[in-house]
Design a protein around this motif. Structure first.
Motif, PDB file in Angstrom:
ATOM      1  N   LYS A  59     -10.430  16.623 -16.860  1.00  0.00           N
ATOM      2  CA  LYS A  59      -9.158  16.470 -17.568  1.00  0.00           C
ATOM      3  C   LYS A  59      -7.992  16.793 -16.637  1.00  0.00           C
ATOM      4  CE  LYS A  59      -9.119  17.723 -21.840  1.00  0.00           C
ATOM      5  NZ  LYS A  59      -9.065  18.500 -23.109  1.00  0.00           N
ATOM      6  N   THR A  64      -5.204  14.256 -15.691  1.00  0.00           N
ATOM      7  CA  THR A  64      -3.840  14.607 -16.085  1.00  0.00           C
ATOM      8  C   THR A  64      -2.918  14.679 -14.871  1.00  0.00           C
ATOM      9  OG1 THR A  64      -4.662  15.846 -17.984  1.00  0.00           O
ATOM     10  CG2 THR A  64      -2.419  16.309 -17.276  1.00  0.00           C
ATOM     11  N   SER A 109     -15.908  12.679 -21.916  1.00  0.00           N
ATOM     12  CA  SER A 109     -15.329  12.615 -20.581  1.00  0.00           C
ATOM     13  C   SER A 109     -14.960  11.179 -20.202  1.00  0.00           C
ATOM     14  CB  SER A 109     -16.306  13.196 -19.548  1.00  0.00           C
ATOM     15  OG  SER A 109     -16.587  14.557 -19.822  1.00  0.00           O
ATOM     16  N   LEU A 117     -11.678  10.325 -21.770  1.00  0.00           N
ATOM     17  CA  LEU A 117     -10.562  10.863 -20.997  1.00  0.00           C
ATOM     18  C   LEU A 117     -10.222   9.957 -19.811  1.00  0.00           C
ATOM     19  CD1 LEU A 117     -11.477  14.672 -20.946  1.00  0.00           C
ATOM     20  CD2 LEU A 117      -9.804  13.527 -22.394  1.00  0.00           C
ATOM     21  N   ARG A 149      -7.403   8.738 -26.948  1.00  0.00           N
ATOM     22  CA  ARG A 149      -8.122   9.987 -27.221  1.00  0.00           C
ATOM     23  C   ARG A 149      -8.194  10.280 -28.714  1.00  0.00           C
ATOM     24  NH1 ARG A 149      -5.158  14.053 -23.112  1.00  0.00           N
ATOM     25  NH2 ARG A 149      -6.130  15.583 -24.518  1.00  0.00           N
TER      26      ARG A 149
END
Length: 486
Positions: A250, A254, A383, A386, A417
């Motif tokens: 993440k 991100t 995952s 993401l 998400r």
């Protein structure tokens, strides 16, 4: 639990309103470029260190609250891991950012202040990680919510005060004089240092408040015990690998999104996004974060939280619809009033951010469900979700969207998400979708008021009062349930 939510609500409101007032000084003093550099660029360093150091461990601790209450020595040692990892990462990540990742625009604006500011942000992250064992100890206490928010509220207040004071012209001039013999710094460079010292103040205050609140419980808390292994038993290690791996993924996604935003947008646009985020989510954070935190804790303890989550989702839909209906038409005059004419270019971004808030709220609820109750195999599948959401965001950033592209990219990414989490929630507990939508006539009032405000802006006050009255009358049951949750 309800009492904890009440503590969280009271402290959130006090902290947010106090820092909101102080942030007005920051907005009116710092330029959009400096504001964007501090809140987007340097936050990269901070969030990288904190996420890699503590997020996986926090997820494990959240599922081991009963063992924490018993004083399990294995969890005592595990709580120290973020401090050790963070001590190394603060140096490595800071060096990597200065050497390879800091954009040329930041160097041109701040020069020699860049490495110093990065070092100060690393110091702030390390101080915050020193308080992580205290946070873990508090998680095993009934007063966890009040202790945690006291730490965060103290940190926010200290950060805002220190930054606001250092941004005053007299303090900026004093900083320039102090370093004039060694290096010449522009006012913008000194302003960046003010934000960095504010981050140090945040970490120091979080540590101080935690130590004071837990002085009777945290004796020898920073020292490992020989009664257990550091990494715990086999099930704990397996869960830690999954949670840490997902936290790292993440983080990579991100921060990759932030780096893409940094490369594809200007510092001024990043500053406008940071300002829109501060204003646009202010009320949502104050009202909904306490309830969401209570539901997350209840889920992690194995409690039945379906009714609470259903009420939260309904309130998010109500609040989001009202925000979209009433806020965008007044974004420009609102910014002129609270931030000044220098931020006029942020009005379209703030208006679009109003559409982002309901997506953010709904995703927060359903993703909390997945993170709290889903088994390891589901988390591994998540995952890939993401990664898909990150690809969507970068794709939107690279598209020819003219206005508010950072907000549009975040909406698209978070929607992926939210939809994936909602699918899992629907498979596990269909009760969460019962009564999700408000009453039809309440919805109609909100939509009609939105249309009226866009045609006749002078009627904004009347339409806002009508929306509030419709929600209070038509959704009194959902509001009463929310009050009971507090």
């Amino acid at each position: 639990m309800p009492r904890g939510a009440s503590w969280l609500l009271a402290l959130q409101i006090g902290a947010r309103l106090g820092t909101f007032v102080l942030n007005q000084v920051l907005v009116r003093t710092a330029s959009p470029a400096v504001f964007g550099a501090a809140n987007v660029q340097l936050e990269l360093v901070l969030s990288t260190v904190l996420a890699l150091s503590r997020e996986g461990t926090r997820a494990v601790m959240l599922r081991r609250q009963d063992a924490l209450r018993r004083g399990d020595p294995m969890l005592h040692n595990l709580a120290l891991v973020p401090v050790w990892i963070g001590s190394v990462l603060s140096v490595v990540v800071g060096w990597a950012y200065v050497a390879y990742l800091a954009p040329a625009a930041l160097w041109a604006q701040s020069g020699a202040a860049v490495p110093v500011s990065v070092a100060l942000y690393g110091l702030g992250a390390w101080l915050e990680l020193l308080a992580e064992p205290l946070h873990t100890r508090a998680l095993g206490l009934d007063a966890y919510v009040s202790i945690r928010v006291a730490m965060e509220a103290g940190g926010l207040a200290a950060k805002a005060v220190v930054t606001a004071v250092l941004l005053q012209p007299a303090c900026l001039a004093a900083m320039q004089r102090c370093v004039a013999a060694y290096v010449a710094l522009s006012p913008a460079a000194c302003a960046l240092l003010a934000f960095a010292w504010g981050r140090v103040a945040y970490g120091a205050m979080v540590l101080l408040v935690g130590a004071v609140r837990l002085r009777g419980h945290a004796r020898r808390w920073w020292w490992p015990t020989r009664a257990a292994a550091v990494w715990g038993d086999a099930p704990t290690r397996a869960l830690l690998r999954v949670t840490t791996g997902q936290a790292a993924l993440k983080l990579v996604l991100t921060e990759g999104e932030k780096l893409a935003a940094a490369r594809l947008t200007s510092l001024e646009e990043q500053g406008a996004y940071a300002l829109a985020s501060n204003y646009g989510s202010l009320v949502a954070r104050m009202l909904f974060q306490p309830l969401e935190e209570s539901v997350r804790l209840r889920l992690s303890q194995g409690g039945e939280a379906a009714a609470w989550m259903s009420t939260l989702l309904r309130l998010h839909v109500l609040f989001g619809t009202g925000l979209v209906a009433l806020a965008p038409p007044v974004a420009a005059p609102f910014l002129r009033l609270v931030a000044g004419p220098a931020w006029a270019h942020a009005a379209p971004i703030l208006g679009m951010y109003c559409w982002y808030v309901p997506v953010l709220g709904v995703n927060g609820v359903v993703e909390a469900f997945v993170q709290s109750v889903a088994p390891a195999r589901v988390l591994r599948v998540y995952s890939y979700v993401l990664m898909a959401s990150s690809a969507v965001m970068v794709g939107v950033l690279a598209s020819p969207v003219a206005e508010a592209r950072m907000v549009v990219a975040n909406i698209a990414s978070l929607s992926v998400r939210a939809l994936a989490s909602s699918a899992y929630v629907g498979c596990v507990s269909r009760r969460l979708w019962d009564g999700l939508l408000p009453h039809g006539w309440v919805w109609g009032v909100l939509v009609a008021c939105g249309a009226i405000v866009r045609a006749y802006p002078a009627w904004w006050g009347v339409c806002a009062a009508a929306c509030v009255a419709a929600v209070v009358v038509g959704e009194r049951r959902a509001l009463a349930q929310a009050l009971w949750m507090l």
